[in-house]
Design a protein around this motif. Structure first.
Motif, PDB file in Angstrom:
ATOM      1  N   HIS A 124       0.812  -1.219   0.000  1.00  0.00           N
ATOM      2  CA  HIS A 124       0.000   0.000   0.000  1.00  0.00           C
ATOM      3  C   HIS A 124       0.847   1.272   0.000  1.00  0.00           C
ATOM      4  N   ILE A 125       1.942   1.285   0.714  1.00  0.00           N
ATOM      5  CA  ILE A 125       2.797   2.485   0.731  1.00  0.00           C
ATOM      6  C   ILE A 125       3.904   2.262  -0.298  1.00  0.00           C
ATOM      7  N   SER A 126       3.514   2.335  -1.551  1.00  0.00           N
ATOM      8  CA  SER A 126       4.415   1.938  -2.630  1.00  0.00           C
ATOM      9  C   SER A 126       5.590   2.884  -2.795  1.00  0.00           C
ATOM     10  N   ASN A 127       5.452   4.133  -2.396  1.00  0.00           N
ATOM     11  CA  ASN A 127       6.573   5.068  -2.539  1.00  0.00           C
ATOM     12  C   ASN A 127       7.697   4.754  -1.556  1.00  0.00           C
ATOM     13  N   VAL A 128       7.398   3.934  -0.543  1.00  0.00           N
ATOM     14  CA  VAL A 128       8.391   3.572   0.469  1.00  0.00           C
ATOM     15  C   VAL A 128       8.975   2.201   0.193  1.00  0.00           C
ATOM     16  N   ASP A 129       8.143   1.196   0.002  1.00  0.00           N
ATOM     17  CA  ASP A 129       8.701  -0.151  -0.172  1.00  0.00           C
ATOM     18  C   ASP A 129       9.268  -0.371  -1.573  1.00  0.00           C
ATOM     19  N   SER A 130       8.914   0.502  -2.515  1.00  0.00           N
ATOM     20  CA  SER A 130       9.441   0.430  -3.883  1.00  0.00           C
ATOM     21  C   SER A 130       9.900   1.823  -4.305  1.00  0.00           C
ATOM     22  N   ALA A 131      10.699   2.436  -3.442  1.00  0.00           N
ATOM     23  CA  ALA A 131      11.029   3.859  -3.584  1.00  0.00           C
ATOM     24  C   ALA A 131      11.706   4.178  -4.911  1.00  0.00           C
ATOM     25  N   ASP A 132      12.665   3.360  -5.334  1.00  0.00           N
ATOM     26  CA  ASP A 132      13.384   3.660  -6.566  1.00  0.00           C
ATOM     27  C   ASP A 132      12.458   3.638  -7.774  1.00  0.00           C
ATOM     28  N   GLU A 133      11.605   2.618  -7.851  1.00  0.00           N
ATOM     29  CA  GLU A 133      10.674   2.518  -8.971  1.00  0.00           C
ATOM     30  C   GLU A 133       9.655   3.651  -8.921  1.00  0.00           C
ATOM     31  N   PHE A 134       9.160   3.953  -7.734  1.00  0.00           N
ATOM     32  CA  PHE A 134       8.181   5.038  -7.600  1.00  0.00           C
ATOM     33  C   PHE A 134       8.798   6.351  -8.070  1.00  0.00           C
ATOM     34  N   SER A 135       9.999   6.665  -7.592  1.00  0.00           N
ATOM     35  CA  SER A 135      10.637   7.923  -7.975  1.00  0.00           C
ATOM     36  C   SER A 135      10.906   7.967  -9.472  1.00  0.00           C
ATOM     37  N   ARG A 136      11.298   6.839 -10.042  1.00  0.00           N
ATOM     38  CA  ARG A 136      11.594   6.811 -11.475  1.00  0.00           C
ATOM     39  C   ARG A 136      10.364   7.160 -12.295  1.00  0.00           C
ATOM     40  N   ILE A 137       9.241   6.511 -12.002  1.00  0.00           N
ATOM     41  CA  ILE A 137       8.044   6.776 -12.806  1.00  0.00           C
ATOM     42  C   ILE A 137       7.456   8.146 -12.477  1.00  0.00           C
ATOM     43  N   MET A 138       7.599   8.589 -11.229  1.00  0.00           N
ATOM     44  CA  MET A 138       7.148   9.927 -10.854  1.00  0.00           C
ATOM     45  C   MET A 138       7.895  10.995 -11.658  1.00  0.00           C
ATOM     46  N   LEU A 139       9.216  10.917 -11.677  1.00  0.00           N
ATOM     47  CA  LEU A 139      10.015  11.923 -12.383  1.00  0.00           C
ATOM     48  C   LEU A 139       9.817  11.832 -13.893  1.00  0.00           C
ATOM     49  N   GLN A 140       9.661  10.617 -14.407  1.00  0.00           N
ATOM     50  CA  GLN A 140       9.397  10.454 -15.833  1.00  0.00           C
ATOM     51  C   GLN A 140       8.081  11.143 -16.195  1.00  0.00           C
ATOM     52  N   PHE A 141       7.067  10.938 -15.389  1.00  0.00           N
ATOM     53  CA  PHE A 141       5.758  11.517 -15.678  1.00  0.00           C
ATOM     54  C   PHE A 141       5.774  13.039 -15.519  1.00  0.00           C
ATOM     55  N   LEU A 142       6.378  13.533 -14.459  1.00  0.00           N
ATOM     56  CA  LEU A 142       6.398  14.976 -14.236  1.00  0.00           C
ATOM     57  C   LEU A 142       7.166  15.695 -15.340  1.00  0.00           C
ATOM     58  N   GLY A 143       8.144  15.022 -15.939  1.00  0.00           N
ATOM     59  CA  GLY A 143       8.965  15.659 -16.955  1.00  0.00           C
ATOM     60  C   GLY A 143       8.472  15.488 -18.366  1.00  0.00           C
ATOM     61  N   ARG A 144       7.349  14.810 -18.565  1.00  0.00           N
ATOM     62  CA  ARG A 144       6.850  14.551 -19.909  1.00  0.00           C
ATOM     63  C   ARG A 144       6.276  15.807 -20.552  1.00  0.00           C
ATOM     64  N   ALA A 145       6.487  15.950 -21.843  1.00  0.00           N
ATOM     65  CA  ALA A 145       5.849  17.043 -22.587  1.00  0.00           C
ATOM     66  C   ALA A 145       4.402  16.720 -22.861  1.00  0.00           C
ATOM     67  N   SER A 146       4.092  15.457 -22.983  1.00  0.00           N
ATOM     68  CA  SER A 146       2.706  15.030 -23.200  1.00  0.00           C
ATOM     69  C   SER A 146       2.554  13.648 -22.622  1.00  0.00           C
ATOM     70  N   SER A 147       1.318  13.227 -22.377  1.00  0.00           N
ATOM     71  CA  SER A 147       1.098  11.936 -21.758  1.00  0.00           C
ATOM     72  C   SER A 147      -0.049  11.221 -22.433  1.00  0.00           C
ATOM     73  N   PRO A 148       0.224  10.247 -23.310  1.00  0.00           N
ATOM     74  CA  PRO A 148      -0.845   9.505 -23.982  1.00  0.00           C
ATOM     75  C   PRO A 148      -1.654   8.680 -22.997  1.00  0.00           C
ATOM     76  N   ALA A 149      -2.907   8.488 -23.296  1.00  0.00           N
ATOM     77  CA  ALA A 149      -3.811   7.775 -22.388  1.00  0.00           C
ATOM     78  C   ALA A 149      -3.655   6.266 -22.554  1.00  0.00           C
ATOM     79  N   VAL A 150      -2.459   5.777 -22.270  1.00  0.00           N
ATOM     80  CA  VAL A 150      -2.204   4.332 -22.293  1.00  0.00           C
ATOM     81  C   VAL A 150      -1.414   3.991 -21.047  1.00  0.00           C
ATOM     82  N   SER A 151      -1.403   2.711 -20.703  1.00  0.00           N
ATOM     83  CA  SER A 151      -0.678   2.300 -19.516  1.00  0.00           C
ATOM     84  C   SER A 151       0.816   2.445 -19.711  1.00  0.00           C
ATOM     85  N   MET A 152       1.514   2.811 -18.630  1.00  0.00           N
ATOM     86  CA  MET A 152       2.968   2.912 -18.675  1.00  0.00           C
ATOM     87  C   MET A 152       3.580   1.524 -18.496  1.00  0.00           C
TER      88      MET A 152
END
Length: 273
Positions: free
Chosen positions: A245-273
């Motif tokens: 449930h607290i995925s940002n803690v038990d999977s911190a590296d993966e959470f941060s990676r997808i968080m930063l990837q998403f925040l830095g995107r110029a656009s975001s298609p409506a499909v699963s990552m």
């Protein structure tokens, strides 16, 4: 300054880094310290991490009556005004995700990107109300916040994380925070959040929205995040393998990676990552 005042209550926050602001909103009975893995990553990537403790949590002031998502969002609005923020992104987990949804629907023109992790679109159900009442009764017991953490720790983070050195450090820090928490305040929040319902409003989300789930999360299962992403105007979903449930803690590296990837995107298609 680390404090701001809302209706005579004093709330606590930290403000770290420079660049585009990112609000990080934590879950019930936790505190902003739960975002410790992401704050350095955001700062290193050139973002400004703003991390409040919700009312009744952490170093923020107590509450004396039921306090729900609407009130928590009001507090964050007061923080936004206090800091003079015009545009920003929001990341929320569990209860924090509900507050993030509320803010995004209130301020579509100000929030550029939204991340909702391990969260819910609706709590206004008999099942959730019964669950929250059980939490409240535990919080009201002597040393209730510690008791709830001890009871729920196995479901909050993955078994693999619990056995690591970082897992043991996290347990010790969170246990100490729970030992100083105000149980009656947490009970008021537990009872206050049972009227939240934005299920029919997800299509109104005006910004790209990432829904994050953990495939080991029994409280907010991945299918819930997938369904929310499908109904959001520009939503995508990412499921973290092995996360609870607290995925940002038990999977911190993966959470941060997808968080930063998403925040830095110029656009975001409506499909699963």
């Amino acid at each position: 300054m680390a404090f701001y005042t809302v209706q005579a209550r004093t709330n606590y926050y930290v403000d770290i880094g420079e660049g585009r602001p990112v609000l990080l909103l934590h879950g019930i009975s936790n505190s902003g310290r739960a975002w410790a893995p992401q704050v350095p990553d955001l700062k290193a990537a050139g973002y400004r991490a703003i991390v409040p403790d919700h009312a009744g949590h952490g170093a923020s002031g107590a509450v004396t009556a039921p306090f729900g998502v609407q009130e928590l969002a009001n507090d964050v609005e007061a923080l936004i005004a206090h800091l003079g923020l015009d545009e920003f992104d929001v990341v929320g987990l569990s209860l924090g995700g509900m507050v993030a949804l509320e803010l995004a629907l209130r301020h579509p023109e100000r929030i550029g990107r939204l991340i909702v992790a391990n969260s819910f679109e609706r709590t206004a159900t008999p099942q959730f109300k019964a669950l929250a009442e059980g939490w409240a009764k535990i919080f009201e017991q002597p040393h209730g916040p510690v008791l709830r953490l001890e009871q729920n720790w196995p479901s909050l983070v993955s078994p693999a994380f619990q056995e690591t050195a970082e897992g043991l450090r996290t347990w010790q820090v969170w246990h100490g925070i729970a030992a100083s928490a105000d149980g009656p305040s947490l009970a008021h929040v537990a009872r206050g959040i049972t009227d939240f319902d934005r299920a029919n409003d997800l299509g109104k989300l005006a910004m790209p929205t990432l829904f994050i789930a953990g495939d080991g999360d029994g409280m907010s299962p991945p299918d819930l995040s997938r369904a929310m992403a499908e109904r959001a105007g520009d939503g995508i979903c990412h499921v973290i393998a092995g996360a609870a449930h607290i995925s940002n803690v038990d999977s911190a590296d993966e959470f941060s990676r997808i968080m930063l990837q998403f925040l830095g995107r110029a656009s975001s298609p409506a499909v699963s990552m």
